[in-house]
Design an enzyme around this catalytic site. Structure first.
Site, PDB file in Angstrom:
ATOM      1  N   GLN A  72       0.832  -1.201   0.000  1.00 37.48           N
ATOM      2  CA  GLN A  72       0.000   0.000   0.000  1.00 37.48           C
ATOM      3  C   GLN A  72       0.868   1.253   0.000  1.00 37.48           C
ATOM      4  O   GLN A  72       1.795   1.374   0.797  1.00 37.48           O
ATOM      5  CB  GLN A  72      -0.946   0.038   1.196  1.00 37.48           C
ATOM      6  CG  GLN A  72      -1.971   1.171   1.041  1.00 37.48           C
ATOM      7  CD  GLN A  72      -2.855   1.370   2.248  1.00 37.48           C
ATOM      8  OE1 GLN A  72      -2.405   1.885   3.263  1.00 37.48           O
ATOM      9  NE2 GLN A  72      -4.121   0.987   2.138  1.00 37.48           N
ATOM     10  N   CYS A 102      -6.337   7.220   5.019  1.00 33.90           N
ATOM     11  CA  CYS A 102      -5.705   7.511   6.304  1.00 33.90           C
ATOM     12  C   CYS A 102      -6.102   8.902   6.786  1.00 33.90           C
ATOM     13  O   CYS A 102      -5.888   9.897   6.084  1.00 33.90           O
ATOM     14  CB  CYS A 102      -4.189   7.411   6.190  1.00 33.90           C
ATOM     15  SG  CYS A 102      -3.355   7.715   7.767  1.00 33.90           S
ATOM     16  N   LYS A 141      -8.086   1.966  -1.199  1.00 29.02           N
ATOM     17  CA  LYS A 141      -8.806   1.999   0.086  1.00 29.02           C
ATOM     18  C   LYS A 141      -9.116   3.457   0.412  1.00 29.02           C
ATOM     19  O   LYS A 141      -8.236   4.319   0.353  1.00 29.02           O
ATOM     20  CB  LYS A 141      -7.975   1.386   1.203  1.00 29.02           C
ATOM     21  CG  LYS A 141      -8.718   1.311   2.548  1.00 29.02           C
ATOM     22  CD  LYS A 141      -7.906   0.541   3.585  1.00 29.02           C
ATOM     23  CE  LYS A 141      -8.736   0.297   4.849  1.00 29.02           C
ATOM     24  NZ  LYS A 141      -8.921   1.524   5.659  1.00 29.02           N
ATOM     25  N   ASN A 204     -15.194  -2.020   5.346  1.00 25.76           N
ATOM     26  CA  ASN A 204     -14.247  -1.938   6.458  1.00 25.76           C
ATOM     27  C   ASN A 204     -14.841  -1.034   7.534  1.00 25.76           C
ATOM     28  O   ASN A 204     -15.472  -0.027   7.225  1.00 25.76           O
ATOM     29  CB  ASN A 204     -12.914  -1.374   5.942  1.00 25.76           C
ATOM     30  CG  ASN A 204     -11.896  -1.135   7.030  1.00 25.76           C
ATOM     31  OD1 ASN A 204     -11.278  -0.073   7.096  1.00 25.76           O
ATOM     32  ND2 ASN A 204     -11.689  -2.095   7.899  1.00 25.76           N
ATOM     33  N   ARG A 229      -8.461  -3.345  13.544  1.00 27.38           N
ATOM     34  CA  ARG A 229      -8.168  -3.345  14.974  1.00 27.38           C
ATOM     35  C   ARG A 229      -8.614  -4.614  15.692  1.00 27.38           C
ATOM     36  O   ARG A 229      -7.982  -5.040  16.660  1.00 27.38           O
ATOM     37  CB  ARG A 229      -8.814  -2.111  15.621  1.00 27.38           C
ATOM     38  CG  ARG A 229      -8.116  -0.802  15.252  1.00 27.38           C
ATOM     39  CD  ARG A 229      -8.880   0.398  15.747  1.00 27.38           C
ATOM     40  NE  ARG A 229     -10.122   0.611  15.002  1.00 27.38           N
ATOM     41  CZ  ARG A 229     -11.043   1.510  15.328  1.00 27.38           C
ATOM     42  NH1 ARG A 229     -10.880   2.261  16.404  1.00 27.38           N
ATOM     43  NH2 ARG A 229     -12.126   1.662  14.589  1.00 27.38           N
TER      44      ARG A 229
END
Length: 329
Positions: A72, A102, A141, A204, A229
């Protein structure tokens, strides 16, 4: 089967999320052994890779048993992202993934990660540069949008599919939400239902149990789910979900002996890959997660995070197993 370009995955594949300072090769090893179908490296800075920065280059380390594995990338400059895609391709992963999700300040405030959700034309140019720079499948993503008023991931999905990405993973929060509140999968489901969308759509966010994975599979129709997580300290979650989706029954939870064994495997790989000093130090963030829920564990945790030799940590793990096997019987 779910196909990402030429990569074939099982029905309803389970993906390990790329997590900074977590999803390194040692952690990926225990997740792969416990059922992860597709994994990604920690996200790699395009600028760091261009500069040949040691930390960025080390993140390109991949191993045959990990396949299929994706590297990534993130960055803010279109040309640099194209060039680092060529560099990453030489590491021989199975795919290249672009991080447009992010939310942390160090990334987003530099114009990378989720910041690109504020500039869709630039996101399209950047993605196209990466697609043209590699022969590998390119995936993305991202998040629902920058904030509640700009949930533009529907447009993102169509435009990025049109320029050649082979799969899209969507985190069900905006950048402003960070990791707070409950993930909203409603828009993810709408994108999956969009007849224009022909690529796999993975969801996700908040998948932390077999029940939730099956519920979201049925409710939103996603091709698979990405787990982040919830896998930390509990890599068994992948096989637990697979078994529940297939049978409707729960696997027995990991025993203390199971926890010790996998923690030790993680530790051993960490030391082989990083050396004893760094490997021991970086494992310290994982001990509390592996033994979460054990009564009166704090004294053991304090000993684990202060022990500076492999033999010492190994002896403490043996002691934990012996102590809790007796106490929990």
């Amino acid at each position: 089967m779910v196909n990402i370009g030429t990569i074939q995955l099982p029905d309803f594949p389970l993906l390990l999320a790329p997590m900074e300072d977590v999803s390194d090769p040692p952690f990926r090893a225990v997740c792969k052994a416990n059922g992860a179908d597709l994994m990604y490296t920690e996200f790699v800075s395009s600028e760091g890779l261009i500069r040949d920065a040691a930390k960025s280059v080390q993140k390109l380390d991949i191993f045959e048993y990990e396949r299929p594995i994706g590297i990534q990338l993130f960055g803010s400059d279109v040309e640099t992202m194209g060039e680092c895609s060529r560099i990453a391709t030489r590491a021989n992963p199975d795919l290249i993934d672009i991080n447009y999700g992010c939310p942390v300040k160090q990334v987003a405030c530099r114009g990378a990660g989720a910041a690109l959700l504020q500039d869709i034309p630039k996101m399209v140019r950047m993605t196209e540069a990466v697609v043209k720079a590699t022969h590998l499948p390119v995936t993305v993503k991202t998040r629902l949008g920058w904030d509640e008023s700009t949930k533009n991931v529907g447009e993102v999905a169509e435009r990025l599919q049109d320029i050649g990405i082979k799969a899209l993973t969507i985190h069900g929060r905006t950048r402003v939400q960070m990791y707070k509140g409950e993930a909203d999968w409603t828009l993810i489901g709408r994108i999956k239902d969009n007849p224009r969308i022909q690529i796999p759509i993975f969801g996700n966010g908040d998948i932390d149990s077999p029940e939730k994975a099956l519920e979201y599979k049925n409710r939103y129709g996603v091709d698979g789910v990405m787990i982040g997580r919830a896998s930390i300290g509990h890599p068994w979650i992948f096989n637990e979900i697979k078994h529940f989706v297939k049978t409707g029954q729960h696997l027995s939870p990991p025993t203390v002996a199971d926890r010790v064994a996998v923690c030790r495997q993680h530790l051993d790989f960490s030391i082989r890959w990083k050396g004893e000093v760094v490997g021991l130090f970086e494992m310290r963030r994982h001990y509390a997660n592996y033994f979460k829920g054990l009564p009166d564990f704090k004294p053991y945790r304090m000993r684990l995070v202060t022990m500076d030799s492999y033999s010492g940590v190994s002896a403490i793990l043996d002691e934990i197993q012996e102590t809790y096997l007796v106490e929990l019987v």
